[in-house]
Design a protein around this motif. Sequence first.
Motif, short mmCIF file in Angstrom:
data_model
loop_
_atom_site.label_atom_id
_atom_site.label_comp_id
_atom_site.label_asym_id
_atom_site.label_seq_id
_atom_site.Cartn_x
_atom_site.Cartn_y
_atom_site.Cartn_z
N TYR A 49 0.82 -1.21 0.00
CA TYR A 49 0.00 0.00 0.00
C TYR A 49 0.86 1.26 0.00
O TYR A 49 0.60 2.21 -0.74
CB TYR A 49 -0.94 0.03 1.20
N LEU A 50 1.89 1.27 0.84
CA LEU A 50 2.75 2.46 0.89
C LEU A 50 3.57 2.61 -0.39
O LEU A 50 3.81 3.73 -0.84
CB LEU A 50 3.65 2.40 2.12
N GLY A 51 3.98 1.50 -0.97
CA GLY A 51 4.67 1.57 -2.25
C GLY A 51 3.78 2.19 -3.31
O GLY A 51 4.22 3.04 -4.09
N PHE A 52 2.53 1.79 -3.33
CA PHE A 52 1.57 2.36 -4.28
C PHE A 52 1.44 3.86 -4.09
O PHE A 52 1.49 4.62 -5.07
CB PHE A 52 0.20 1.69 -4.11
N VAL A 53 1.33 4.30 -2.85
CA VAL A 53 1.20 5.73 -2.55
C VAL A 53 2.43 6.50 -3.04
O VAL A 53 2.32 7.63 -3.51
CB VAL A 53 0.98 5.96 -1.04
N GLY A 60 4.24 5.62 -5.56
CA GLY A 60 4.43 5.39 -6.99
C GLY A 60 5.42 4.29 -7.31
O GLY A 60 5.97 4.23 -8.41
N ILE A 61 5.63 3.39 -6.35
CA ILE A 61 6.58 2.28 -6.53
C ILE A 61 5.77 1.03 -6.88
O ILE A 61 4.84 0.68 -6.17
CB ILE A 61 7.41 2.06 -5.26
N GLU A 62 6.13 0.36 -7.94
CA GLU A 62 5.34 -0.77 -8.44
C GLU A 62 5.73 -2.12 -7.88
O GLU A 62 4.91 -3.04 -7.87
CB GLU A 62 5.41 -0.81 -9.97
N LYS A 63 6.94 -2.28 -7.42
CA LYS A 63 7.39 -3.61 -6.98
C LYS A 63 7.71 -3.59 -5.48
O LYS A 63 8.34 -2.66 -4.98
CB LYS A 63 8.62 -4.03 -7.77
N VAL A 64 7.27 -4.65 -4.80
CA VAL A 64 7.47 -4.74 -3.36
C VAL A 64 8.96 -4.67 -3.00
O VAL A 64 9.34 -3.99 -2.04
CB VAL A 64 6.82 -6.02 -2.80
N HIS A 65 9.81 -5.34 -3.75
CA HIS A 65 11.23 -5.34 -3.41
C HIS A 65 11.85 -3.95 -3.57
O HIS A 65 12.86 -3.65 -2.93
CB HIS A 65 12.01 -6.41 -4.20
N ASP A 66 11.26 -3.10 -4.41
CA ASP A 66 11.73 -1.72 -4.51
C ASP A 66 11.14 -0.87 -3.37
O ASP A 66 11.79 0.04 -2.87
CB ASP A 66 11.32 -1.11 -5.85
N ALA A 67 9.91 -1.17 -2.98
CA ALA A 67 9.24 -0.38 -1.95
C ALA A 67 9.89 -0.57 -0.58
O ALA A 67 10.06 0.40 0.17
CB ALA A 67 7.76 -0.76 -1.87
N ILE A 68 10.27 -1.79 -0.24
CA ILE A 68 10.79 -2.05 1.10
C ILE A 68 12.12 -1.36 1.37
O ILE A 68 12.48 -1.11 2.53
CB ILE A 68 10.88 -3.57 1.40
N VAL A 69 12.86 -1.00 0.34
CA VAL A 69 14.13 -0.30 0.57
C VAL A 69 13.95 1.20 0.71
O VAL A 69 14.90 1.90 1.05
CB VAL A 69 15.18 -0.62 -0.54
N HIS A 70 12.74 1.71 0.48
CA HIS A 70 12.45 3.13 0.72
C HIS A 70 12.47 3.34 2.23
O HIS A 70 11.76 2.65 2.96
CB HIS A 70 11.09 3.48 0.12
N PRO A 71 13.26 4.28 2.75
CA PRO A 71 13.40 4.43 4.21
C PRO A 71 12.08 4.63 4.95
O PRO A 71 11.87 4.03 6.00
CB PRO A 71 14.31 5.65 4.36
N ASP A 72 11.18 5.47 4.44
CA ASP A 72 9.91 5.70 5.13
C ASP A 72 9.06 4.44 5.17
O ASP A 72 8.43 4.11 6.18
CB ASP A 72 9.12 6.83 4.48
#
Length: 70
Positions: free
Chosen positions: A33-37, A39-51
């Motif tokens: 959900y946070l990745g979507f907010v 604008g990140i499409e892949k979970v493995h890319d989203a989890i490395v976002h610090p927030d």
Amino acid sequence: MRAHGISPSSLRLLNGSERKLFTLNCGHAAVAYLGFVHGIEKVHDAIVHPDIYNYTRGALQEGGAAQRRT
């Protein structure tokens, strides 16, 4: 950021397998959900976002603490 809304009383209704699924689903859902907010499409890319990482870690810690209180 901080996660909210996990009630120890609601977790009392779950058996061990359901609690495990709750925790697993919580982490995946938070990242997705946070990745979507963001604008990140892949979970493995989203989890490395610090927030996203910090929020998800907090949500899982809060969920684990609620499970230990039951």
